[in-house]
Design a protein around this motif. Structure first.
Motif, PDB file in Angstrom:
ATOM      1  N   GLY A 145      -3.860  14.439  -2.568  1.00  0.00           N
ATOM      2  CA  GLY A 145      -4.159  13.032  -2.379  1.00  0.00           C
ATOM      3  C   GLY A 145      -3.443  12.160  -3.375  1.00  0.00           C
ATOM      4  N   MET A 146      -3.710  10.877  -3.293  1.00  0.00           N
ATOM      5  CA  MET A 146      -3.013   9.917  -4.151  1.00  0.00           C
ATOM      6  C   MET A 146      -3.364  10.105  -5.619  1.00  0.00           C
ATOM      7  SD  MET A 146      -0.919   7.390  -4.084  1.00  0.00           S
ATOM      8  CE  MET A 146      -0.391   6.082  -5.179  1.00  0.00           C
ATOM      9  N   ASN A 164       8.556   3.237   5.188  1.00  0.00           N
ATOM     10  CA  ASN A 164       7.620   3.837   6.133  1.00  0.00           C
ATOM     11  C   ASN A 164       8.307   4.029   7.487  1.00  0.00           C
ATOM     12  OD1 ASN A 164       5.324   4.791   7.386  1.00  0.00           O
ATOM     13  ND2 ASN A 164       4.485   2.760   7.778  1.00  0.00           N
ATOM     14  N   TYR A 186       6.247   9.908  -2.024  1.00  0.00           N
ATOM     15  CA  TYR A 186       5.484   8.676  -1.844  1.00  0.00           C
ATOM     16  C   TYR A 186       6.109   7.848  -0.727  1.00  0.00           C
ATOM     17  CZ  TYR A 186       3.246   9.782  -6.276  1.00  0.00           C
ATOM     18  OH  TYR A 186       2.534  10.402  -7.269  1.00  0.00           O
ATOM     19  N   ALA A 192       3.252   2.388   3.057  1.00  0.00           N
ATOM     20  CA  ALA A 192       2.691   2.032   4.361  1.00  0.00           C
ATOM     21  C   ALA A 192       2.813   0.533   4.596  1.00  0.00           C
ATOM     22  CB  ALA A 192       1.228   2.457   4.443  1.00  0.00           C
ATOM     23  N   THR A 246      -2.374  -1.209  -3.127  1.00  0.00           N
ATOM     24  CA  THR A 246      -1.742  -0.731  -4.353  1.00  0.00           C
ATOM     25  C   THR A 246      -1.370  -1.905  -5.252  1.00  0.00           C
ATOM     26  OG1 THR A 246      -0.860   1.160  -3.129  1.00  0.00           O
ATOM     27  CG2 THR A 246       0.156   0.667  -5.251  1.00  0.00           C
ATOM     28  N   THR A 264      -3.372  -0.107   8.666  1.00  0.00           N
ATOM     29  CA  THR A 264      -3.510  -0.122   7.204  1.00  0.00           C
ATOM     30  C   THR A 264      -3.789  -1.525   6.706  1.00  0.00           C
ATOM     31  OG1 THR A 264      -1.989   1.756   7.002  1.00  0.00           O
ATOM     32  CG2 THR A 264      -2.345   0.409   5.031  1.00  0.00           C
ATOM     33  N   THR A 272     -10.115   0.111   2.468  1.00  0.00           N
ATOM     34  CA  THR A 272      -9.285   0.688   1.421  1.00  0.00           C
ATOM     35  C   THR A 272      -8.735  -0.448   0.571  1.00  0.00           C
ATOM     36  OG1 THR A 272      -7.435   2.191   0.984  1.00  0.00           O
ATOM     37  CG2 THR A 272      -7.151   0.651   2.783  1.00  0.00           C
ATOM     38  N   LYS A 300       0.852  -1.183   0.000  1.00  0.00           N
ATOM     39  CA  LYS A 300       0.000   0.000   0.000  1.00  0.00           C
ATOM     40  C   LYS A 300       0.891   1.236   0.000  1.00  0.00           C
ATOM     41  CE  LYS A 300      -3.822   2.404   0.222  1.00  0.00           C
ATOM     42  NZ  LYS A 300      -4.776   2.443  -0.910  1.00  0.00           N
ATOM     43  N   GLN A 301       0.676   2.095  -1.002  1.00  0.00           N
ATOM     44  CA  GLN A 301       1.467   3.311  -1.152  1.00  0.00           C
ATOM     45  C   GLN A 301       0.582   4.538  -0.968  1.00  0.00           C
ATOM     46  OE1 GLN A 301       2.874   4.796  -5.100  1.00  0.00           O
ATOM     47  NE2 GLN A 301       4.900   4.149  -4.375  1.00  0.00           N
ATOM     48  N   TYR A 302       1.098   5.526  -0.245  1.00  0.00           N
ATOM     49  CA  TYR A 302       0.391   6.789  -0.066  1.00  0.00           C
ATOM     50  C   TYR A 302       1.271   7.934  -0.560  1.00  0.00           C
ATOM     51  CZ  TYR A 302      -3.042   4.522   2.962  1.00  0.00           C
ATOM     52  OH  TYR A 302      -4.028   3.718   3.459  1.00  0.00           O
ATOM     53  N   ARG A 303       0.611   9.014  -0.981  1.00  0.00           N
ATOM     54  CA  ARG A 303       1.340  10.226  -1.341  1.00  0.00           C
ATOM     55  C   ARG A 303       1.253  11.201  -0.180  1.00  0.00           C
ATOM     56  NH1 ARG A 303       0.855  14.070  -6.744  1.00  0.00           N
ATOM     57  NH2 ARG A 303       2.547  15.464  -6.160  1.00  0.00           N
TER      58      ARG A 303
END
Length: 421
Positions: free
Chosen positions: A21-22, A50, A60, A63, A101, A89, A98, A13-16
């Motif tokens: 937002g992503m 992370n 980026y 998580a 990715t 997460t 959620t 899982k990747q977040y910006r």
């Protein structure tokens, strides 16, 4: 495995980071252009670890990164790790709050989640109405929910308020009702985050007992996240330790808890300090814990004498004013006892002190030592918490001897007498 109920394969899982937002238009165009040319997602190749303690170079962050594990029916899996390790997460992905990715999840049956206070509750509806709402979300019929209604209300302890809108409930009442709904509406997989910590001690004990009944008596699966290591050890048969979004350890609960609590400890059983603890009073050279007549690298077994060796060099001209005190702490962070070198004076120059724990005094488990250098019996000139840790393992048992681990951490040898009255 025929009884496999959950299989997680290479979940990431990747977040910006930042205010954006992503899904920005620019990033979406890059992904679309790569997909059109048959290329992989370009953003899967970027992103920092992370680790919230460092400032990375990328916008980026991962998580979660390449998480894979399997869970069988009736198993209770503990998930432990520091704040920000990726536990919540992972549970949100498993609960379909959620999406990952990359990677995939295969499950059998219904999943009920308790991720935060009042998860899935509508604040304007009453407690009773929310019971039916949650049951419907889980795919249950009205008749099925009705058959469990009284048990849910009784377990939650909220009978007096069950026809009051949930928005007027305290956080503890919401957790009580939410857990009761999740537990009694018979999901195949029950996902519990740290939310139970909001409840009082009585309810936590009650909830843990219910989860044990769910797994052992009803054969359903529980995923349990908590920072309460005692609860994890009493409830879970297996555990996963997450660090920086990756699985750092997976195995038996006791070993996993010890691994997690050990954290960044530099060395197990023996520590060499070089010039790290060179003060105006002394130089602390090393601390070593081992079975007598064995090496520090060998496992420490419970049925042999355990020797704590402290090598310290005193610089002061009045060494009789100083003594050493250790505090022994168990793997749950609870202090067990303290002990000092009383009666064995220190001298100026090199001191190699040995303290001996009798055979069968310590139970198997991990222990932590905190060191205090005391001046004139009341002033600490040096304090270092968790300066050394060591692990005691079970000794081989003879056939017919009780094979379990007795409660507690020490096994004092009391004197018994029978007066034959």
């Amino acid at each position: 495995m025929d009884d496999l109920i959950l299989k997680v394969e290479h979940i990431s899982k990747q977040y910006r980071l930042g205010l954006v937002g992503m899904e920005t238009l620019q990033d979406d165009l890059k992904r679309w252009w790569s997909q059109l040319r048959g290329k992989p997602n370009p953003f899967l190749k970027v992103g920092d670890l992370n680790d919230r303690s460092i400032h990375g170079d990328s916008d980026y962050v991962w998580a979660l990164r390449d998480i894979s594990f399997e869970v069988g029916e009736g198993e209770v899996l503990g998930i432990v790790g520091k704040n920000g390790a990726g536990k919540s997460t992972l549970l949100k992905i498993l609960s379909r709050v959620t999406t990952p990715t990359s990677g995939k999840i295969m499950t059998k049956g219904r999943i009920a989640s308790l991720l935060e206070v009042g998860t899935g509750f509508h604040p304007e509806l009453t407690g009773r109405e929310n019971i039916y709402l949650n049951g419907a979300i889980l795919g249950m019929t009205k008749a099925e929910i009705k058959s469990k209604e009284n048990e849910i209300i009784d377990f939650s302890g909220c009978e007096r308020y069950v026809d009051t809108p949930v928005k007027r409930y305290s956080s503890g009442m919401r957790v009580r009702l939410a857990f009761a709904v999740a537990a009694f509406l018979e999901p195949d997989i029950l996902v519990i985050d740290e939310v139970l910590a909001v409840g009082d001690a009585e309810f936590q004990k009650k909830a843990i007992g219910k989860m044990q009944d769910i797994s052992k008596g009803e054969g359903r699966t529980v995923l349990f996240v908590s920072h309460n290591m005692a609860a994890v050890k009493s409830l879970c048969s297996r555990a996963i330790v997450l660090e920086h979004g990756r699985i750092a350890f997976e195995g038996h609960t006791d070993t996993a808890v010890s691994f997690y609590l050990k954290g960044d400890t530099e060395s197990l059983n023996k520590r060499m300090f070089d010039s790290k603890y060179d003060t105006s009073y002394f130089v602390l050279n090393s601390i070593c814990v081992k079975n007598t007549n064995r090496e520090a690298e060998d496992p420490i077994v419970e049925d042999q004498v355990i020797e704590l060796e402290t090598y310290i060099t005193l610089k002061v001209s009045d060494p009789e004013r100083y003594h050493i005190t250790y505090h022994l702490v168990n793997e749950l962070g609870a202090p067990l006892f303290s002990f000092s070198n009383n009666g064995i004076p220190l001298v100026k120059g090199h001191n190699l002190l040995s303290c001996y724990f009798p055979k069968n005094f310590l139970q198997s488990g991990q222990y932590f030592l905190s060191l205090y250098i005391i001046q004139d019996k009341h002033h600490a000139v040096f304090i270092e918490k968790d300066i050394c840790s060591f692990v005691v393992v079970d000794a081989p048992r003879q056939l017919g001897v009780y094979m379990g681990r007795e409660p507690g951490y020490i096994k004092p040898q009391f004197t018994w007498k029978n007066r034959n009255i």
